[in-house]
Design a protein around this motif. Structure first.
Motif, PDB file in Angstrom:
ATOM      1  N   ASP A 198       0.849  -1.186   0.000  1.00  0.00           N
ATOM      2  CA  ASP A 198       0.000   0.000   0.000  1.00  0.00           C
ATOM      3  C   ASP A 198       0.884   1.235   0.000  1.00  0.00           C
ATOM      4  O   ASP A 198       1.803   1.351   0.818  1.00  0.00           O
ATOM      5  CB  ASP A 198      -0.912   0.016   1.228  1.00  0.00           C
ATOM      6  N   CYS A 199       0.619   2.159  -0.920  1.00  0.00           N
ATOM      7  CA  CYS A 199       1.417   3.378  -1.021  1.00  0.00           C
ATOM      8  C   CYS A 199       0.786   4.466  -0.161  1.00  0.00           C
ATOM      9  O   CYS A 199      -0.359   4.858  -0.406  1.00  0.00           O
ATOM     10  CB  CYS A 199       1.492   3.839  -2.475  1.00  0.00           C
ATOM     11  N   PRO A 200       1.515   4.948   0.856  1.00  0.00           N
ATOM     12  CA  PRO A 200       0.946   5.988   1.715  1.00  0.00           C
ATOM     13  C   PRO A 200       0.800   7.329   0.992  1.00  0.00           C
ATOM     14  O   PRO A 200      -0.018   8.153   1.389  1.00  0.00           O
ATOM     15  CB  PRO A 200       1.957   6.093   2.861  1.00  0.00           C
ATOM     16  N   GLU A 201       1.541   7.537  -0.084  1.00  0.00           N
ATOM     17  CA  GLU A 201       1.481   8.809  -0.800  1.00  0.00           C
ATOM     18  C   GLU A 201       0.260   8.914  -1.704  1.00  0.00           C
ATOM     19  O   GLU A 201      -0.391   9.946  -1.738  1.00  0.00           O
ATOM     20  CB  GLU A 201       2.761   9.011  -1.610  1.00  0.00           C
ATOM     21  N   CYS A 202      -0.038   7.850  -2.456  1.00  0.00           N
ATOM     22  CA  CYS A 202      -1.160   7.929  -3.406  1.00  0.00           C
ATOM     23  C   CYS A 202      -2.366   7.110  -2.967  1.00  0.00           C
ATOM     24  O   CYS A 202      -3.431   7.210  -3.564  1.00  0.00           O
ATOM     25  CB  CYS A 202      -0.711   7.512  -4.800  1.00  0.00           C
ATOM     26  N   GLY A 203      -2.195   6.271  -1.935  1.00  0.00           N
ATOM     27  CA  GLY A 203      -3.310   5.478  -1.444  1.00  0.00           C
ATOM     28  C   GLY A 203      -3.625   4.255  -2.292  1.00  0.00           C
ATOM     29  O   GLY A 203      -4.609   3.574  -2.037  1.00  0.00           O
ATOM     30  N   GLU A 204      -2.820   3.982  -3.302  1.00  0.00           N
ATOM     31  CA  GLU A 204      -3.055   2.822  -4.159  1.00  0.00           C
ATOM     32  C   GLU A 204      -2.085   1.705  -3.822  1.00  0.00           C
ATOM     33  O   GLU A 204      -1.103   1.912  -3.122  1.00  0.00           O
ATOM     34  CB  GLU A 204      -2.886   3.221  -5.635  1.00  0.00           C
TER      35      GLU A 204
END
Length: 125
Positions: free
Chosen positions: A63-69
């Motif tokens: 899970d990417c904390p920057e883009c939420g994807e």
């Protein structure tokens, strides 16, 4: 450039679109704690791969904390990014997986649980 890191797809390209962004800011080196964490993650990835790749797992989904994807990382790309972070303080630019099949990837938590299960099984023999 590290030999086991995936090559920048725009390396030596005079039309590299990232040139419009300018030079990257000077990156602070990793703290000792961050470096130790990255080394531990790298060791974990090696164990995950050794046990899960023979089962058909191609890598991890994070899970990417920057883009939420969710981002899908092959074993080589994940290993290369961690090595680059350890050596240079940040991961190398890379292309994301193109239309990955989510069933070919597992989460970090799943991989950790799988390894723990294998260890528990071996210890109980």
């Amino acid at each position: 450039m590290l030999e086991d890191v995936p090559r920048d797809p725009f390396a030596d390209d005079p039309n590299d679109p990232s040139t419009e962004l300018g030079e990257p800011d000077d990156q602070e080196p990793l703290t000792l704690a961050e470096r130790d964490e990255a080394l531990t993650d790298l060791a974990d990835v090696e164990v995950f791969r050794s046990l899960l790749e023979p089962q058909g797992v191609l890598g991890l989904v994070l899970d990417c904390p920057e883009c939420g994807e969710q981002h899908y990382f092959s074993w080589d790309l994940l290993r290369g990014n961690l090595r680059q972070m350890i050596d240079n303080g940040r991961p190398q630019v890379h292309e994301p997986a193109f239309q990955p099949d989510p069933s070919d990837y597992v989460s970090w938590e799943y991989a950790r649980g799988y390894v723990d299960g294998v260890i528990d099984t071996e210890e109980s023999r």
